[in-house]
Design an enzyme around this catalytic site. Sequence first.
Site, PDB file in Angstrom:
ATOM      1  NE  ARG A  41      12.410  15.796 -11.616  1.00  0.00           N
ATOM      2  CZ  ARG A  41      13.705  15.994 -11.832  1.00  0.00           C
ATOM      3  NH1 ARG A  41      14.205  17.198 -11.732  1.00  0.00           N
ATOM      4  NH2 ARG A  41      14.492  15.001 -12.167  1.00  0.00           N
ATOM      5  CB  CYS A  56      37.004  28.935 -11.430  1.00  0.00           C
ATOM      6  SG  CYS A  56      37.378  29.970 -10.032  1.00  0.00           S
TER       7      CYS A  56
HETATM    8  C1  LIG Z   1      15.200   8.892  -8.039  1.00  0.00           C
HETATM    9  C2  LIG Z   1      14.190   7.864  -7.750  1.00  0.00           C
HETATM   10  C3  LIG Z   1      12.883   8.230  -7.434  1.00  0.00           C
HETATM   11  C4  LIG Z   1      12.412   9.661  -7.450  1.00  0.00           C
HETATM   12  O1  LIG Z   1      12.510  10.227  -8.701  1.00  0.00           O
HETATM   13  P1  LIG Z   1      11.880  11.669  -8.990  1.00  0.00           P
HETATM   14  O2  LIG Z   1      12.224  11.936 -10.391  1.00  0.00           O
HETATM   15  O3  LIG Z   1      12.553  12.625  -8.053  1.00  0.00           O
HETATM   16  O4  LIG Z   1      10.425  11.593  -8.732  1.00  0.00           O
HETATM   17  C5  LIG Z   1      11.996   7.241  -7.108  1.00  0.00           C
HETATM   18  N1  LIG Z   1      12.368   5.936  -7.101  1.00  0.00           N
HETATM   19  C6  LIG Z   1      13.621   5.546  -7.396  1.00  0.00           C
HETATM   20  C7  LIG Z   1      13.961   4.118  -7.372  1.00  0.00           C
HETATM   21  C8  LIG Z   1      14.568   6.491  -7.734  1.00  0.00           C
HETATM   22  O5  LIG Z   1      15.806   6.099  -8.053  1.00  0.00           O
END
Ligand SMILES: *Cc1c(COP(=O)(O)O)cnc(C)c1O
Length: 464
Positions: free
Chosen positions: A314, A385
Amino acid sequence: MHAVNAEPADRPDLWPWSAVRGDDGQLHLGGMPVSQILAGIHTPVYVLDQADFKGRAYVWATAMAEEFWDGYGMNGGRAYYAAKAFPSGYAMREAVSAGMGVDTASLGELTVALQAGAPPEDVGLHGNNKSDEELRLAIQTGPAGIGRIVIDSEEEVERIGEIARELGRRARVMVRVATGVHAGGHEFVATGHADQKFGLSLAAGDAKRVAWRAAEHPDLQFVGLHAHIGSQVFELEAFVQSATRLVGLVKELQEVGVPCGELDLGGGYAVAYTAADPVAPSQRDVARRLAEAVRSECASAGVPVPLVSVEPGRSVVAPSVVTLYRVGTVKPVPTESGRRIYVSVDGGMSDNIRPALYGARYSAILANRTSPAPLVDVRIVGKHCESGDIIAAHASLPQDVRRGDVLAVPVTGAYGHALASNYNLLPRPGTLGVENGQKQWIIYPEQISDLMVRDAFINARPTP
Ligand SMILES: *Cc1c(COP(=O)(O)O)cnc(C)c1O
């Protein structure tokens, strides 16, 4: 509930670096006004500021390397881009060019990462239910397989070992530890018993046993420990607590003769979505705090500082992308307390499911012009919808907002395109990269004809 809009000048952390309100009244991204960005392009469209994305990736890689750097010959720190946040060859390649590794969690993500040119040794594979096909690709690719396969259950030790033996290789593995620290949003709850599907319990001793078994296995190379505590976590102390528990396990493993060369502290670093959110800790803040914590914990545990990595998704890509929608219907709706103006746009929950999925909040600004009209609280909704098809429950827009206007919704780079659907048979939007006055597709938009490709009634193919 107050509207939480912010122009780029008010809250630059919500916008890509190139976002400015130009003298022409338009929002500019990548050196172009939205009118130029949208020339010949359908809305909705995700607009990715390429310099912004590359910059964030570079800052993550650099902050980790510098904050964990301890002099020549020592390990330093790394950052892996969690590809699921915005799975695209462009993003994976640029993350690697910036010095990051790439984290994947499926055959699709792993294949695209390798196709995009990520060096296999810089790629990781996660998952609580990896297929044989995923494991085979991970182990056989490149000269020595990918850098790390993260073991998520005890039975995987034998499964991965067997596939590695078949392929004549030693698979490099980490063990995912459920540290009991779970965090997300504004909640920070530490629980001793983690009733969720990922990882191996630290408290129950599972993680230690599995790490020991992996280290003993002749067809596996035990690289180290991994933990991921949640997502959209603002509180750095949650990561510190998880890291502290991991270092405790490193010490226990050292005592039984199992060295841990690496620690991965996972992803989950927060970003601000609207002006109601606080500014999130910077990459540098994160890396510095983690380095401080890991160093002091290792010192008091009497273990060497391992190579430490993080896996942000993220926070690498969310603020790099702005979604542009076109306004259609504007409708006043009577409510108990008066009336609410519903502003409908040409996308919705198919390009951004997060508000419907977990009540995520977004804001929007009028992007094609400025207006002298007073700001009013409106609700921005999609064209699907479902009454839960909301983009922003409260946004303040000029009262004269009308059909044909362009709205810009910031912070849509993570889990927007990634979770997009064809609900109501809407074609999924493309992602348009912008940089230095140029635009290029990063993900092509779907066409109506693409929606027919899998329709077996319209496109008959033999059934096996
Ligand atoms: C989803 C995930 C991330 C990344 O998470 P963010 O919230 O997008 O930073 C990193 N490591 C693992 C194992 C994940 O499942």
